[in-house]
Motif scaffolding. Structure first.
Motif, PDB file in Angstrom:
ATOM      1  N   GLN A 262       0.677  -1.232   0.388  1.00 25.09           N
ATOM      2  CA  GLN A 262      -0.119  -0.213  -0.261  1.00 25.09           C
ATOM      3  C   GLN A 262       0.762   1.444   0.115  1.00 25.09           C
ATOM      4  O   GLN A 262       0.576   2.096  -0.408  1.00 25.09           O
ATOM      5  CB  GLN A 262      -0.826  -0.155   1.244  1.00 25.09           C
ATOM      6  CG  GLN A 262      -1.999   0.930   1.908  1.00 25.09           C
ATOM      7  CD  GLN A 262      -2.975   1.163   0.440  1.00 25.09           C
ATOM      8  OE1 GLN A 262      -3.148   0.421  -0.062  1.00 25.09           O
ATOM      9  NE2 GLN A 262      -3.616   2.418  -0.031  1.00 25.09           N
TER      10      GLN A 262
ATOM     11  N   SER B 256       1.487   2.278  -3.197  1.00 21.39           N
ATOM     12  CA  SER B 256       0.663   3.086  -3.911  1.00 21.39           C
ATOM     13  C   SER B 256       0.160   4.457  -3.570  1.00 21.39           C
ATOM     14  O   SER B 256      -0.713   5.164  -4.688  1.00 21.39           O
ATOM     15  CB  SER B 256      -1.006   2.013  -3.700  1.00 21.39           C
ATOM     16  OG  SER B 256      -1.438   2.524  -3.929  1.00 21.39           O
TER      17      SER B 256
ATOM     18  N   GLN C 219      -1.915   0.210  -8.162  1.00 23.82           N
ATOM     19  CA  GLN C 219      -2.473   1.299  -7.592  1.00 23.82           C
ATOM     20  C   GLN C 219      -3.002  -0.629  -7.021  1.00 23.82           C
ATOM     21  O   GLN C 219      -3.390  -0.990  -7.286  1.00 23.82           O
ATOM     22  CB  GLN C 219      -3.585   0.798  -8.825  1.00 23.82           C
ATOM     23  CG  GLN C 219      -2.684   2.446  -9.795  1.00 23.82           C
ATOM     24  CD  GLN C 219      -3.418   3.023 -10.241  1.00 23.82           C
ATOM     25  OE1 GLN C 219      -5.020   2.880 -10.365  1.00 23.82           O
ATOM     26  NE2 GLN C 219      -3.378   4.076 -11.303  1.00 23.82           N
ATOM     27  N   SER C 220      -3.845   0.234  -5.901  1.00 22.04           N
ATOM     28  CA  SER C 220      -4.573  -0.728  -4.845  1.00 22.04           C
ATOM     29  C   SER C 220      -5.344  -0.090  -3.944  1.00 22.04           C
ATOM     30  O   SER C 220      -5.325   1.132  -3.534  1.00 22.04           O
ATOM     31  CB  SER C 220      -3.239  -0.845  -4.112  1.00 22.04           C
ATOM     32  OG  SER C 220      -2.913  -0.017  -3.061  1.00 22.04           O
TER      33      SER C 220
ATOM     34  N   VAL D 242      -3.731   9.336  -6.618  1.00 21.42           N
ATOM     35  CA  VAL D 242      -3.424   7.878  -7.188  1.00 21.42           C
ATOM     36  C   VAL D 242      -3.938   7.592  -8.610  1.00 21.42           C
ATOM     37  O   VAL D 242      -3.162   7.289  -9.174  1.00 21.42           O
ATOM     38  CB  VAL D 242      -3.727   6.310  -6.543  1.00 21.42           C
ATOM     39  CG1 VAL D 242      -4.510   4.947  -7.814  1.00 21.42           C
ATOM     40  CG2 VAL D 242      -3.263   6.125  -5.229  1.00 21.42           C
TER      41      VAL D 242
ATOM     42  N   PRO E 195      -7.015  -2.141  -9.784  1.00 21.39           N
ATOM     43  CA  PRO E 195      -6.525  -2.119  -8.485  1.00 21.39           C
ATOM     44  C   PRO E 195      -5.801  -3.039  -7.893  1.00 21.39           C
ATOM     45  O   PRO E 195      -6.593  -4.307  -7.711  1.00 21.39           O
ATOM     46  CB  PRO E 195      -6.903  -0.953  -7.458  1.00 21.39           C
ATOM     47  CG  PRO E 195      -7.947  -1.468  -7.963  1.00 21.39           C
ATOM     48  CD  PRO E 195      -8.537  -1.814  -9.599  1.00 21.39           C
TER      49      PRO E 195
END
Length: 421
Positions: A44, A47, A113-114, A142, A329
């Protein structure tokens, strides 16, 4: 999108971790304090360049180390990209893309991307406005990494302007009587210009994001809690008295121009109060998300279950919006299933089943719905005598492997170790 390989060095409790991942579901199982969440937090962080658990980077560095490393290889629509980030104690972090250094760490935004779900998400509903602003700003950057620079510039100007208000407040209050406060007032006007320019761009981007998120949130909440009132999302702006009429179809640059003018007017309106109090009273740092169920604000009105449903719907709406942008994501589920009832578990599992990569932590395997068992890693603690205790991770066949489409290494294969934090 999925992360194929993850390497950690001196990150949180992990002295060293070298982990191969794949599409589908990967579950990290182990008791609390073993380092499961640290693995997900690292993904994370790549991201968003921030942690969902702490506000500073210092706790991300293993005790006794001077820096930590997160390195990953991500696959997006067949394209492979390597990225690594070195987190330093007391100085600027450094990042590399395809093994080449980048000037600013924010240049790696978008490589991974998460969307993360965690027990801390309840603060989105019940916490202070800063939690909700952070939710918006992380999603905003993001989707549009360039805005990370605008946010950084705004924060710098805000600090400088706040310091001026505190240090030169008495002189500015006396400026009308011919004191040396005129110079301080002129400096304040310069900072006003910068604050209005950067702040207007942030507010314009947030307003656009809220407009796009709102229908997704309403639909997500209805699917989780169909018996409840309708959920809605709005934006409470400190420029409310000065804002131009909303133009939903206007380009972002046009909206920002109108808001910049409004912010100048708002700053002029509150100047005396700002000088008297020594704080900045106008700008995106004073704004908030409005969360409502029917006609009522969620905070203070919703039950515990409704609050959880709203927080879950907010994350689901962010996930759906990123999907709408054309990127799948990574879905990160940090020990959330134990917090959810059957309906909410099923709603989250339904999304996860359609996602390219899902990373899950759980204290016990039974907390994870059967359809999401996937590849399983067991995170445990080993006593190394004088060297102390270490976190260890080993692969273990899980009941859901075949259904998830993931193979599993041998159960006795030890991957890596790290000091437990």
């Amino acid at each position: 999108m999925f992360v194929r390989h993850l390497r950690l060095q001196d990150f949180r409790s992990w002295e060293s971790l070298d982990l191969e991942l794949d599409r589908g579901v990967t579950v990290f199982v182990g008791a609390n304090g073993r380092g499961k969440t640290n693995i997900l937090e690292a993904v994370q962080y790549l991201s968003t360049l921030s942690s969902h658990r702490v506000s500073s980077d210092q706790p991300l560095i293993r005790a006794g180390a001077e820096s930590s490393l997160i390195a990953a290889t991500a696959i997006n629509e067949g394209r492979e990209l390597s990225v690594d980030l070195t987190i330093h104690a007391g100085r600027a972090n450094k990042a590399r893309l395809r093994q080449s250094p980048v000037r600013r760490t924010r240049e790696i935004l978008g490589v991974v991307q998460s969307v993360l779900f965690a027990p801390e998400d309840l603060a989105l509903v019940r916490g202070d406005p800063g939690e909700r602003r952070r939710f918006l700003d992380e999603l905003m950057t993001v989707r549009r990494p360039r805005l990370a620079g605008v946010r950084a510039d705004y924060e710098k100007v805000l600090r400088q302007r706040s310091a001026l208000l505190k240090s030169a407040g008495p002189a500015m209050r006396a400026a009308g009587r011919g004191s040396g406060g005129e110079s301080a007032l002129a400096t304040l006007e310069v900072w006003d210009g910068h604050l209005a320019a950067y702040g207007a761009e942030i507010i314009a981007a947030r307003l656009e994001l809220v407009r796009e998120l709102a229908p997704h949130l309403t639909g997500s909440y209805a699917s989780i809690a169909p018996e409840s009132q309708a959920a809605s999302l709005g934006y409470r702006c400190s420029l409310a008295e000065d804002m131009p009429p909303a133009q939903p179809s206007a380009p972002l640059s046009d909206a920002a121009a109108g808001l910049e003018k409004a912010m100048h007017e708002a700053l002029a309106r509150v100047r005396e109060r700002e000088i008297a109090r020594g704080v900045c009273l106008v700008g995106p740092h004073r704004d908030d998300l409005e969360l409502r169920l029917g006609e009522h604000p969620v905070k203070g009105y919703a039950s515990h279950g409704e609050s959880w449903s709203f927080a879950l719907a907010m994350r689901l709406s962010a996930f759906q919006l990123l999907r709408q942008d054309g990127t799948e994501p990574i879905l990160i589920l940090d020990d959330v299933f134990a917090e959810l009832d059957r309906r909410r578990r099923n709603a989250l599992a339904a999304v996860a089943r359609q996602t390219e990569q899902v990373l899950v932590t759980a204290a016990v395997a039974e907390d994870v719905p059967d359809e999401l068992r996937g590849r399983r890693y067991v995170v445990s603690i080993r006593d190394r005598g004088d060297l102390g205790r270490t976190s260890t991770i080993s692969a273990s066949a899980g009941d859901g492997d075949a259904a998830a489409g993931n193979g599993s290494p041998d159960a006795d294969e030890t991957e890596e170790t790290g000091h437990d934090g």
